[in-house]
Design an enzyme around this catalytic site. Sequence first.
Site, PDB file in Angstrom:
ATOM      1  N   CYS A 183      50.922  56.267  28.357  1.00  0.00           N
ATOM      2  CA  CYS A 183      50.286  56.582  29.641  1.00  0.00           C
ATOM      3  C   CYS A 183      48.767  56.598  29.558  1.00  0.00           C
ATOM      4  CB  CYS A 183      50.794  57.931  30.150  1.00  0.00           C
ATOM      5  SG  CYS A 183      52.582  58.117  30.051  1.00  0.00           S
ATOM      6  N   HIS A 324      44.962  63.762  34.779  1.00  0.00           N
ATOM      7  CA  HIS A 324      46.134  62.961  34.411  1.00  0.00           C
ATOM      8  C   HIS A 324      47.309  63.335  35.319  1.00  0.00           C
ATOM      9  CE1 HIS A 324      48.973  60.736  32.028  1.00  0.00           C
ATOM     10  NE2 HIS A 324      49.635  61.817  31.675  1.00  0.00           N
ATOM     11  N   GLU A 335      47.692  71.044  31.431  1.00  0.00           N
ATOM     12  CA  GLU A 335      46.420  70.426  31.797  1.00  0.00           C
ATOM     13  C   GLU A 335      45.612  71.315  32.726  1.00  0.00           C
ATOM     14  OE1 GLU A 335      44.559  66.228  33.529  1.00  0.00           O
ATOM     15  OE2 GLU A 335      46.714  66.623  33.747  1.00  0.00           O
ATOM     16  N   LYS A 353      48.069  60.488  41.281  1.00  0.00           N
ATOM     17  CA  LYS A 353      49.477  60.103  41.094  1.00  0.00           C
ATOM     18  C   LYS A 353      50.373  60.663  42.198  1.00  0.00           C
ATOM     19  CE  LYS A 353      49.369  59.389  36.078  1.00  0.00           C
ATOM     20  NZ  LYS A 353      48.010  59.835  35.735  1.00  0.00           N
ATOM     21  N   HIS A 358      53.398  57.335  39.005  1.00  0.00           N
ATOM     22  CA  HIS A 358      52.902  57.136  37.651  1.00  0.00           C
ATOM     23  C   HIS A 358      53.131  55.681  37.272  1.00  0.00           C
ATOM     24  CE1 HIS A 358      51.629  57.612  33.712  1.00  0.00           C
ATOM     25  NE2 HIS A 358      52.477  58.501  33.231  1.00  0.00           N
ATOM     26  N   PHE A 420      52.619  59.622  25.910  1.00  0.00           N
ATOM     27  CA  PHE A 420      53.630  59.787  24.874  1.00  0.00           C
ATOM     28  C   PHE A 420      53.055  59.350  23.522  1.00  0.00           C
ATOM     29  CE2 PHE A 420      57.632  59.168  27.754  1.00  0.00           C
ATOM     30  CZ  PHE A 420      57.368  60.395  28.342  1.00  0.00           C
TER      31      PHE A 420
END
Length: 434
Positions: A183, A324, A335, A353, A358, A420
């Site tokens: 990502c 993010h 976050e 997003k 995403h 990831f």
Amino acid sequence: MAAVPMVNLRAATRRVVVTGIGLVTPLGCGTTVTWNRLLRGDVGTVAVDAREYEQSRSLVAALIPRGSEPGQMDMAARFSEAERRVMAPAVRYALLAAEEAVQQAGWAPTTEEQQERTGVVMGINMTDTQEIISTSDQYGAGGGGANSIGRHFIPRISLNIAAGQLSMRYNCRGPVQTCSNACATGSYAVGDAFRFIRDGYADAMLAGSADANVFPLAMAGFCRLGALSTAYNSDPAHASRPFDAARDGFVLGEGAAVLVLESLEHARQRGAEVLAEVLGFGLCSDSFHATAPRPDGDGSRRAMALALRDAGLPREAVTHVNAHATATPVGDGIEARVLRDQLPHAPLVSAIKGALGHMMAASGGVEAAVTALSCQHGRVPPIANLTQPDVDGIDYVRDEQREWSVSHGRRIALSNSFGFGCVNTSLCIAEFQD
């Protein structure tokens, strides 16, 4: 963050600016349509066919709108049948984004010297898995053997073909690279291109990322991970909910972004309009878990600190963060707490997003582009579907777009992408001032 020395390690190197942006997103094909719809608070998440996706518990996705109307994607009109056979969908998305970015920049290398000083960094997260599945089915059925495999099977599934296609189309003979960092791929691509220019290896770069992996097997696989939203199948427009207490997972999307980056000297020599400036890039690893962030948020904290150290700036200089925020229950909470604790002066926080889903590899590139647009125009898009934050102490941009003004200096932002495999990235992007 304060523990990282505020030293500009690159004082003698070149300034890097953005002169072109191209976007292909679930809100439409084109930077203007995506930007305007983001500012309006529009959402690009839609329902998918329950019969086609019967093995997936999530029936919501963020798809690029198809059709022949303005802002829609018509592959048959844009690419020949031969091109569609040769190039995977993500490669085509990248080419569409690059075409717009190069057109806006008003430049492509023509002389041999220019070509050798212009490069490409493109990010791709997953290969064309659909092509592998269909080819495997053909190969195993009917005894066709090797003759059942298309001549372009290997190029279609090769990750580096997007960078190669852009290099060939625009005669970029400098550094050409493909990156795949889950990502964080798009952010990493822009950051690496920034460093190529800043450190003197190139004068201009095409940088971005693309992804086209919304299909039944991928949806089912992400559902098995427990990553996708499943509670809003009957209400797809409200499924992606960054930072919201009712979030239950991300919405899988597709798209592409390409930015034209140049050294300031190169842009000045040709009289280019400068849209924004890239000041720094941070990259680090959690070294913790394949899919989960470190609970204390150490990776995201260090990525932001490294970006600011690269830029030679204190954290107080940051007045906007494009987070993010994928809308996962665990990740968003971590976050948000890092943003609250490490940026106590409460910069404006957005998370696009909610509108775009995403887009995996494409997300970081699109978010870098949108952050550059915010720096240029002084507007920050709202976070879609954020009705009840579960972490306080943050100035979330909610309900409607917000004017972004500063009392002194210039608008400076961080664009964060975490992925990831423990990877964390942060780009420091600013309003351009000569």
